[in-house]
Design a protein around this motif. Sequence first.
Motif, PDB file in Angstrom:
ATOM      1  N   PHE A  66      56.979  25.040  40.179  1.00  0.00           N
ATOM      2  CA  PHE A  66      57.148  26.087  39.169  1.00  0.00           C
ATOM      3  C   PHE A  66      57.392  27.409  39.895  1.00  0.00           C
ATOM      4  O   PHE A  66      56.596  27.790  40.751  1.00  0.00           O
ATOM      5  CB  PHE A  66      55.886  26.167  38.309  1.00  0.00           C
ATOM      6  N   GLN A  80      64.073  28.059  43.029  1.00  0.00           N
ATOM      7  CA  GLN A  80      63.194  28.394  41.893  1.00  0.00           C
ATOM      8  C   GLN A  80      63.184  27.252  40.865  1.00  0.00           C
ATOM      9  O   GLN A  80      64.240  26.768  40.455  1.00  0.00           O
ATOM     10  CB  GLN A  80      63.712  29.691  41.252  1.00  0.00           C
ATOM     11  N   HIS A  81      61.976  26.808  40.474  1.00  0.00           N
ATOM     12  CA  HIS A  81      61.760  25.765  39.461  1.00  0.00           C
ATOM     13  C   HIS A  81      62.209  24.364  39.918  1.00  0.00           C
ATOM     14  O   HIS A  81      62.343  23.456  39.097  1.00  0.00           O
ATOM     15  CB  HIS A  81      62.421  26.125  38.134  1.00  0.00           C
ATOM     16  N   ARG A  85      66.043  20.230  37.232  1.00  0.00           N
ATOM     17  CA  ARG A  85      66.951  20.849  36.252  1.00  0.00           C
ATOM     18  C   ARG A  85      68.364  20.994  36.795  1.00  0.00           C
ATOM     19  O   ARG A  85      69.277  21.347  36.056  1.00  0.00           O
ATOM     20  CB  ARG A  85      66.408  22.197  35.777  1.00  0.00           C
ATOM     21  N   LEU A 165      56.893  21.312  34.329  1.00  0.00           N
ATOM     22  CA  LEU A 165      56.904  22.247  33.196  1.00  0.00           C
ATOM     23  C   LEU A 165      58.085  21.934  32.282  1.00  0.00           C
ATOM     24  O   LEU A 165      59.190  21.684  32.749  1.00  0.00           O
ATOM     25  CB  LEU A 165      57.022  23.679  33.734  1.00  0.00           C
ATOM     26  N   HIS A 167      60.336  23.655  30.012  1.00  0.00           N
ATOM     27  CA  HIS A 167      60.674  25.077  29.849  1.00  0.00           C
ATOM     28  C   HIS A 167      61.416  25.319  28.524  1.00  0.00           C
ATOM     29  O   HIS A 167      62.605  25.649  28.504  1.00  0.00           O
ATOM     30  CB  HIS A 167      61.537  25.506  31.039  1.00  0.00           C
ATOM     31  N   TYR A 169      62.936  26.752  25.234  1.00  0.00           N
ATOM     32  CA  TYR A 169      63.401  27.993  24.611  1.00  0.00           C
ATOM     33  C   TYR A 169      63.436  27.764  23.090  1.00  0.00           C
ATOM     34  O   TYR A 169      64.354  27.121  22.575  1.00  0.00           O
ATOM     35  CB  TYR A 169      64.815  28.339  25.069  1.00  0.00           C
ATOM     36  N   LYS A 191      52.450  37.605  35.222  1.00  0.00           N
ATOM     37  CA  LYS A 191      53.427  37.695  36.309  1.00  0.00           C
ATOM     38  C   LYS A 191      54.222  38.992  36.264  1.00  0.00           C
ATOM     39  O   LYS A 191      54.899  39.340  37.223  1.00  0.00           O
ATOM     40  CB  LYS A 191      54.392  36.492  36.259  1.00  0.00           C
ATOM     41  N   ASP A 211      55.696  37.498  30.784  1.00  0.00           N
ATOM     42  CA  ASP A 211      55.781  36.357  31.690  1.00  0.00           C
ATOM     43  C   ASP A 211      54.355  35.989  32.088  1.00  0.00           C
ATOM     44  O   ASP A 211      53.781  36.596  32.993  1.00  0.00           O
ATOM     45  CB  ASP A 211      56.642  36.735  32.914  1.00  0.00           C
ATOM     46  N   VAL A 245      53.150  28.427  29.618  1.00  0.00           N
ATOM     47  CA  VAL A 245      53.811  29.652  30.056  1.00  0.00           C
ATOM     48  C   VAL A 245      54.469  30.288  28.830  1.00  0.00           C
ATOM     49  O   VAL A 245      55.087  29.588  28.014  1.00  0.00           O
ATOM     50  CB  VAL A 245      54.879  29.353  31.138  1.00  0.00           C
ATOM     51  N   TRP A 247      57.180  33.205  27.978  1.00  0.00           N
ATOM     52  CA  TRP A 247      58.166  34.046  28.663  1.00  0.00           C
ATOM     53  C   TRP A 247      59.187  34.611  27.679  1.00  0.00           C
ATOM     54  O   TRP A 247      59.734  33.875  26.851  1.00  0.00           O
ATOM     55  CB  TRP A 247      58.895  33.232  29.748  1.00  0.00           C
ATOM     56  N   GLU A 273      56.128  27.166  27.117  1.00  0.00           N
ATOM     57  CA  GLU A 273      56.436  26.109  28.069  1.00  0.00           C
ATOM     58  C   GLU A 273      55.165  25.353  28.444  1.00  0.00           C
ATOM     59  O   GLU A 273      54.283  25.904  29.088  1.00  0.00           O
ATOM     60  CB  GLU A 273      57.074  26.737  29.320  1.00  0.00           C
TER      61      GLU A 273
HETATM   62  C1  BG6 Z   1      59.626  31.260  33.520  1.00  0.00           C
HETATM   63  C2  BG6 Z   1      58.977  32.008  34.650  1.00  0.00           C
HETATM   64  O1  BG6 Z   1      59.019  30.017  33.369  1.00  0.00           O
HETATM   65  O2  BG6 Z   1      61.008  31.077  33.804  1.00  0.00           O
HETATM   66  C3  BG6 Z   1      59.701  33.323  34.846  1.00  0.00           C
HETATM   67  O3  BG6 Z   1      57.604  32.209  34.387  1.00  0.00           O
HETATM   68  C4  BG6 Z   1      61.177  33.104  35.046  1.00  0.00           C
HETATM   69  O4  BG6 Z   1      59.123  34.020  35.929  1.00  0.00           O
HETATM   70  C5  BG6 Z   1      61.726  32.280  33.907  1.00  0.00           C
HETATM   71  O5  BG6 Z   1      61.835  34.357  35.113  1.00  0.00           O
HETATM   72  C6  BG6 Z   1      63.215  31.960  34.032  1.00  0.00           C
HETATM   73  O6  BG6 Z   1      63.507  31.374  35.243  1.00  0.00           O
HETATM   74  P1  BG6 Z   1      64.987  31.049  35.645  1.00  0.00           P
HETATM   75  O7  BG6 Z   1      64.926  30.492  37.055  1.00  0.00           O
HETATM   76  O8  BG6 Z   1      65.475  29.997  34.682  1.00  0.00           O
HETATM   77  O9  BG6 Z   1      65.767  32.313  35.539  1.00  0.00           O
END
Ligand code: BG6
Length: 297
Positions: A66, A80-81, A85, A165, A167, A169, A191, A211, A245, A247, A273
């Motif tokens: 994460f 990141q992440h 994905r 996670l 994620h 939306y 965060k 966040d 989470v 966000w 999330e």
């Molecule tokens: C959230 C995080 O889960 O995802 C944030 O807590 C992050 O910090 C957001 O900005 C989006 O991430 P990304 O990599 O899809 O831009």
Amino acid sequence: VNISHANSRVSAVLPTGESVEVLLFGATVISWKDRAGNEKLWLSDAAKLDGSKAVRGGIPLVFPVFGTAPDHAATSKLPQHGFARNSKWEFLGKSSSESASSTSHSDASVKLDFGLSSATLDEKTKGLWPYTFSAIYSVTLTPEGLSTGIVITNDGKEPFDCQVLLHTYLRINDITKVKITGLEDSKYIDKVVGAQTKSQSGAVTITGETDRVYTPAKGPSSPVVVTEGGSNAFSIMRDNLKDVVVWNPWAEKAAGMGDFEPKSGFKNMICVEAGSVRSWTSLETGDAFEGAQTLSY
Ligand code: BG6
């Protein structure tokens, strides 16, 4: 149940009209509609659906890290992440259950299964994270809601640590009218302000960039509910996913994201999330981790 598998995606429509669409890239759910055809998920107009970037919207799947974890040697090289994905998943097939009654299909539902394993990862990703694993992600659509669940198995000789996670939306009409309940009296990591630990009192409202990583005090079996203008918009049930989470990038961060369109779209989305991200899940050889969410409205 009507299933189509074309154009690098799998979609299903129930006899009652609800539908779901999953991109093989990331096994990302990019659409979930109710029986009237109303979209329940937010997807950016500028989301890349061609595999060139993780999808901005829908339900990207975060694994095995994460965010980024510079201090966790085994995952420190990953983007990141994580890579789930950004990897192409395989469609493993569907199982549908029709209504018991021959005159009505009102209970028909469908489960779509997707697979990813170390064997099918691209060479670059294998080099960044050399563990042997397999993952099955199941997307289940019923007239009542959408469930997404993942099972990750350590098929290798070395133990590994991971985070997971979903994620999601969620599409909403007006962020200023949104309240999130089920997170009361819970500790969270903010965060936005340097990962400070804070405590939530009352419902969560969104009035700027948000966040936060919550570990709901009530535990995973209690729902997190998103209301809009006082009426229930979504309910999120979790299974073995102890963290949530919340966000929303708000105006400035949205403006800075090339794949976030329209720029005012932050008013129409909230990410809630379900995951296991505060700590690491260690999987020994042969062990599996299972986590799932059920979204309803
Ligand atoms: C959230 C995080 O889960 O995802 C944030 O807590 C992050 O910090 C957001 O900005 C989006 O991430 P990304 O990599 O899809 O831009």
